[in-house]
Design an enzyme around this catalytic site. Sequence first.
Site, PDB file in Angstrom:
ATOM      1  N   CYS A 138      -3.601   6.415  -0.142  1.00 35.76           N
ATOM      2  CA  CYS A 138      -3.646   6.031  -1.554  1.00 35.76           C
ATOM      3  C   CYS A 138      -4.060   7.193  -2.447  1.00 35.76           C
ATOM      4  CB  CYS A 138      -4.627   4.872  -1.709  1.00 35.76           C
ATOM      5  SG  CYS A 138      -4.977   4.427  -3.426  1.00 35.76           S
ATOM      6  N   TYR A 173       4.885   5.457 -10.688  1.00 35.51           N
ATOM      7  CA  TYR A 173       4.982   4.030 -10.384  1.00 35.51           C
ATOM      8  C   TYR A 173       5.839   3.303 -11.426  1.00 35.51           C
ATOM      9  CZ  TYR A 173       1.355   4.494  -6.839  1.00 35.51           C
ATOM     10  OH  TYR A 173       0.655   4.852  -5.701  1.00 35.51           O
TER      11      TYR A 173
END
Length: 332
Positions: free
Chosen positions: A44, A175
């Site tokens: 992450c 994203y």
Amino acid sequence: MAYASPSGEFKRDQRYIPTRITADGRDGYPVEPGRYRLIVSRACPWANRAIIVRRLLGLEEVLSMGVAGPTHDKRSWTFDLDPDGRDPVLGIERLQEAYFARFPEYDKGITVPAMVDIPSGQVVTNDFAQITIDLSLEWTKYQRAGAPALYPASLREQIDKVNRFVFADVNNGVYRAGFAGTQQAYEQAYERLFDRLDELSSRLEDQRYLVGDTITEADVRLFTTLVRFDAVYHNHFKCNRNKLSEMPVLWAYARDLFQTPGFGDTIDFVDIKRHYYLVHREINPTGIVPAGPDLRNWLSPHGREALGGRPFGEGTPPGPPREPVPAGHGAA
């Protein structure tokens, strides 16, 4: 957690737990060595920031770290990298157990990084942006000798300004492109991302770091997106105008940081690829994880030292990593 708006634009749920761990304990959680556990996944980018800052500041002895595996389902991150599938300190199988221990009806994202209070087993905070700032400002008593000033008062306003547009257009921008629900939303995100990358290239052409002449919080935040760019975002999120390795200034800047102790030695490319290509089945239905790219070029000369600057300012580099990534998962 995230959702798509009616226009198809990706929206990130930013309702994080605002509790802070501070020197004075004003939120009920004072800084104490050994009391808290930082839960991360090396996959992450948001958690990677905390891994880097903790290492640069030398907080390993006072703040333990639990590493979740690279994949998860709707119920949250799991500790499948540990021998019995449980975090050895907290004794839990899923990170959600720490969230529900404090908030039984918790309905927001169960995210990493998360700070967990070991005695109670309860999550304290998952506010990733504040976590790293507090490691710099609230944990000073326990930082190593020679720890760098990542968020110095004299540069704070500039760092905050850079962080705002890097988050909006780059960290979250990839994203916004990858999870866009319409062609228009994707193209808007794509243009916004590369316009910002071009601006950052211009900014970094004649200066080694984003703010001042030393590494700051701003560099940490940009780095964790850049280091994932060619391995994931270029293909998986359709951010494919250029690879990072085709943008000379940003590529040299990223390699400079990668080769700085505390940065590249935290990067697990295997976990990074497994996370994105296995978890995001709506984007990659087959679950096939790409074999490439070749990572050896991360260790090639970057030439950025010619711009001057002092990576750690008046401080010193951290020592060898105490929690190295598994063999074969890095760029060496």
